[in-house]
Design an enzyme around this catalytic site. Structure first.
Site, PDB file in Angstrom:
ATOM      1  N   MET A 110       0.848  -1.192   0.000  1.00 12.23           N
ATOM      2  CA  MET A 110       0.000   0.000   0.000  1.00 12.23           C
ATOM      3  C   MET A 110       0.885   1.244   0.000  1.00 12.23           C
ATOM      4  O   MET A 110       0.457   2.329   0.403  1.00 12.23           O
ATOM      5  CB  MET A 110      -0.931  -0.008   1.207  1.00 12.23           C
ATOM      6  CG  MET A 110      -1.897  -1.191   1.169  1.00 12.23           C
ATOM      7  SD  MET A 110      -3.425  -0.919   2.077  1.00 12.23           S
ATOM      8  CE  MET A 110      -2.814  -0.691   3.730  1.00 12.23           C
ATOM      9  N   LEU A 112       6.749   2.998   1.309  1.00 13.45           N
ATOM     10  CA  LEU A 112       7.691   1.878   1.406  1.00 13.45           C
ATOM     11  C   LEU A 112       8.811   2.161   2.412  1.00 13.45           C
ATOM     12  O   LEU A 112       9.388   3.247   2.431  1.00 13.45           O
ATOM     13  CB  LEU A 112       8.302   1.599   0.032  1.00 13.45           C
ATOM     14  CG  LEU A 112       7.309   1.241  -1.084  1.00 13.45           C
ATOM     15  CD1 LEU A 112       8.060   0.877  -2.363  1.00 13.45           C
ATOM     16  CD2 LEU A 112       6.374   0.109  -0.685  1.00 13.45           C
ATOM     17  N   HIS A 113       9.082   1.173   3.249  1.00 12.76           N
ATOM     18  CA  HIS A 113      10.177   1.252   4.213  1.00 12.76           C
ATOM     19  C   HIS A 113      11.019  -0.010   4.071  1.00 12.76           C
ATOM     20  O   HIS A 113      10.744  -0.850   3.193  1.00 12.76           O
ATOM     21  CB  HIS A 113       9.627   1.419   5.639  1.00 12.76           C
ATOM     22  CG  HIS A 113       8.560   0.418   5.987  1.00 12.76           C
ATOM     23  ND1 HIS A 113       8.799  -0.928   6.055  1.00 12.76           N
ATOM     24  CD2 HIS A 113       7.240   0.576   6.248  1.00 12.76           C
ATOM     25  CE1 HIS A 113       7.697  -1.569   6.375  1.00 12.76           C
ATOM     26  NE2 HIS A 113       6.712  -0.684   6.480  1.00 12.76           N
ATOM     27  N   HIS A 171       9.323  -3.318   3.468  1.00  6.12           N
ATOM     28  CA  HIS A 171       8.894  -3.577   2.087  1.00  6.12           C
ATOM     29  C   HIS A 171      10.092  -3.900   1.193  1.00  6.12           C
ATOM     30  O   HIS A 171      10.019  -4.783   0.340  1.00  6.12           O
ATOM     31  CB  HIS A 171       8.204  -2.344   1.485  1.00  6.12           C
ATOM     32  CG  HIS A 171       6.931  -1.971   2.143  1.00  6.12           C
ATOM     33  ND1 HIS A 171       6.792  -0.849   2.921  1.00  6.12           N
ATOM     34  CD2 HIS A 171       5.718  -2.568   2.145  1.00  6.12           C
ATOM     35  CE1 HIS A 171       5.553  -0.768   3.362  1.00  6.12           C
ATOM     36  NE2 HIS A 171       4.877  -1.799   2.918  1.00  6.12           N
ATOM     37  N   SER A 204       4.510   1.250   8.073  1.00  6.15           N
ATOM     38  CA  SER A 204       4.255   2.588   7.519  1.00  6.15           C
ATOM     39  C   SER A 204       3.617   3.473   8.578  1.00  6.15           C
ATOM     40  O   SER A 204       3.777   4.690   8.580  1.00  6.15           O
ATOM     41  CB  SER A 204       3.313   2.489   6.315  1.00  6.15           C
ATOM     42  OG  SER A 204       3.844   1.587   5.388  1.00  6.15           O
ATOM     43  N   ARG A 205       2.888   2.854   9.512  1.00  6.95           N
ATOM     44  CA  ARG A 205       2.190   3.630  10.542  1.00  6.95           C
ATOM     45  C   ARG A 205       3.149   4.204  11.591  1.00  6.95           C
ATOM     46  O   ARG A 205       2.762   5.100  12.341  1.00  6.95           O
ATOM     47  CB  ARG A 205       1.136   2.769  11.226  1.00  6.95           C
ATOM     48  CG  ARG A 205      -0.039   2.467  10.328  1.00  6.95           C
ATOM     49  CD  ARG A 205      -1.178   1.824  11.112  1.00  6.95           C
ATOM     50  NE  ARG A 205      -2.405   1.778  10.339  1.00  6.95           N
ATOM     51  CZ  ARG A 205      -2.732   0.798   9.507  1.00  6.95           C
ATOM     52  NH1 ARG A 205      -1.921  -0.218   9.347  1.00  6.95           N
ATOM     53  NH2 ARG A 205      -3.864   0.836   8.832  1.00  6.95           N
TER      54      ARG A 205
HETATM   55  O1  PAF Z   1      -0.071  -5.603   3.671  1.00  6.31           O
HETATM   56  C1  PAF Z   1      -0.501  -4.728   2.902  1.00  6.31           C
HETATM   57  O2  PAF Z   1       0.172  -3.736   2.586  1.00  6.31           O
HETATM   58  C2  PAF Z   1      -1.910  -4.857   2.348  1.00  6.31           C
HETATM   59  O3  PAF Z   1      -2.779  -5.421   3.266  1.00  6.31           O
HETATM   60  C3  PAF Z   1      -1.961  -5.602   1.000  1.00  6.31           C
HETATM   61  C4  PAF Z   1      -1.511  -7.036   1.135  1.00  6.31           C
HETATM   62  C5  PAF Z   1      -1.096  -4.895  -0.019  1.00  6.31           C
HETATM   63  C6  PAF Z   1      -3.406  -5.620   0.489  1.00  6.31           C
HETATM   64  O4  PAF Z   1      -3.895  -4.333   0.309  1.00  6.31           O
END
Ligand code: PAF
Length: 287
Positions: free
Chosen positions: A32, A35-36, A39, A188-189
Site C-alpha cells: 500500500m 515503502l520502508h 517492504h 508505515s504507521r
Molecule cells: O499488507 C498490505 O500492505 C496490504 O494489506 C496488502 C496485502 C497490499 C493488500 O492491500
C-alpha cells in the site's frame, strides 16, 4: 530494465503476457506504498527469485474499517518510486480506486475462522477487504510467486489459505519481519507516532519476547504467560493494548497448553495509531 509505472489493468496484463511469452518468471510484492525497509526486504527477496518484478501500490479502501485511518494512511509516491527503482522493480502497478473498483463490488471474499480472531475481532470487514484485493491483484498480475511480510502474520495465514482454497497457481512466500535497532517492527504507521509514542512503542516487542522466553524455558500455561506480558504492557501509560494472544501458527486458534510451536501476536494503540507485531515461539525440545 528501467522502472515502468502502469495504472491501467489492460496495460499491465499486456506487459505480463509479453513476459510470459518470453518464458520469464514473474514475482510480485503487493503493497500500500509508503515503502520502508520492511517492504524493500520483500522486494529484495522477490528480486532474487524472478526475472520480472512487479510491485503493486494501492491503498485499498475496502480494508479500512476506520475512515480516519484511510485518510491519514501515509502516502509518498516520490519515495516509493525511488525505492522501487533502487530495489530493482521492473513494473510498479499503481492503479486508482476507479481502476480497481469501477463499480461497487458485489463479490467479496469472506474468510471463515482464520479472520475472526486477533485483528479480525477488532477490525470488522478488514480481512474481507484484504482477501478481496489480494485475489484481484493476484488475478491481475498472475505472478509465479508473491511475497508477504510475517509482520502481518494473520494476513499471511489468510492469503496462504485463500490461495489454497481457490487453487490459484501462485506460490506465497513469507518474509521475516524487519525491525528498528530497538526492536520496533517496521510499519508505515510508525511515521504517525509522536516522539513519546515512538519511545514507548518497542515495549510491544519486549512483551512478545518475554513471553517467547517463558515458553522457551518450559512454561506451558498460556494464561499465566499472557497475564504477565499483558501486565507489562498495561504499565506503559501511552500504550492501550488491543490484544495479546498465543495462537496455533496455522489455524490461529488460541492455545491453552503449549506443547508445540506457537505464534504470539499483539496489537496496541499508541494515540490513534494501531501497531501490530508477532513472534514465533517453541517449547523446549522433547515437550
Ligand atoms: O499488507 C498490505 O500492505 C496490504 O494489506 C496488502 C496485502 C497490499 C493488500 O492491500
Amino acid at each position: 530494465m528501467a522502472l515502468e509505472r502502469i495504472a491501467a489493468i489492460p496495460a499491465l496484463r499486456e506487459r505480463i503476457r509479453d513476459a510470459r511469452h518470453q518464458g520469464l518468471a514473474v514475482g510480485c510484492v503487493p503493497t500500500m506504498g509508503a515503502l520502508h525497509s520492511g517492504h524493500t526486504a520483500l522486494l529484495d527477496r522477490a528480486r532474487s527469485e524472478c526475472d520480472v518484478l512487479v510491485a503493486t501500490l494501492f491503498v485499498n479502501p475496502l480494508q479500512f474499517d476506520r475512515k480516519d485511518d484511510l485518510r491519514t494512511y501515509p502516502r509518498d509516491m516520490e519515495t516509493d518510486l525511488r525505492e522501487c527503482a533502487r530495489h530493482g522493480v521492473d513494473i510498479l502497478f499503481a492503479p486508482t480506486a476507479e481502476d480497481m473498483y469501477p463499480r461497487e463490488p458485489v463479490t467479496t471474499v469472506e474468510i471463515e475462522g482464520l479472520a475472526s480472531g486477533l485483528c479480525g475481532a477488532s477490525r470488522p470487514g478488514h480481512f474481507r477487504g484484504v482477501a478481496t484485493v489480494v485475489l484481484k491483484l493476484l488475478n491481475i498480475v498472475q505472478p509465479d510467486f508473491a511475497c508477504f511480510g510475517e509482520k502481518d502474520y494473520q494476513q499471511l495465514a489468510i492469503v496462504r489459505r485463500l490461495v489454497e482454497d481457490t487453487d490459484l497457481p501462485v506460490r506465497i512466500v513469507g518474509v521475516e519481519t524487519v525491525r528498528e535497532p530497538d526492536g520496533l517492527a517496521l510499519s508505515s504507521r510508525n511515521a504517525l507516532l509522536s516522539p513519546a509514542e515512538r519511545a514507548a512503542a518497542p515495549a510491544i516487542y519486549k512483551a512478545l519476547r518475554s513471553a517467547r522466553r517463558a515458553i522457551g524455558a518450559g512454561q506451558a500455561d498460556a494464561a499465566s504467560i499472557l497475564a504477565k506480558a499483558r501486565d507489562a504492557l498495561r504499565r506503559e501509560p501511552l500504550i492501550r493494548l488491543d490484544y495479546l494472544e498465543i495462537v496455533d501458527p496455522e489455524s490461529l486458534a488460541p492455545v491453552c497448553r503449549i506443547t508445540g510451536p506457537v505464534r504470539i501476536a499483539a496489537a496496541a494503540f499508541l494515540g490513534a495509531t494501531r501497531l501490530i507485531d508477532n513472534v514465533s515461539a517453541d517449547p523446549p525440545e522433547g515437550r
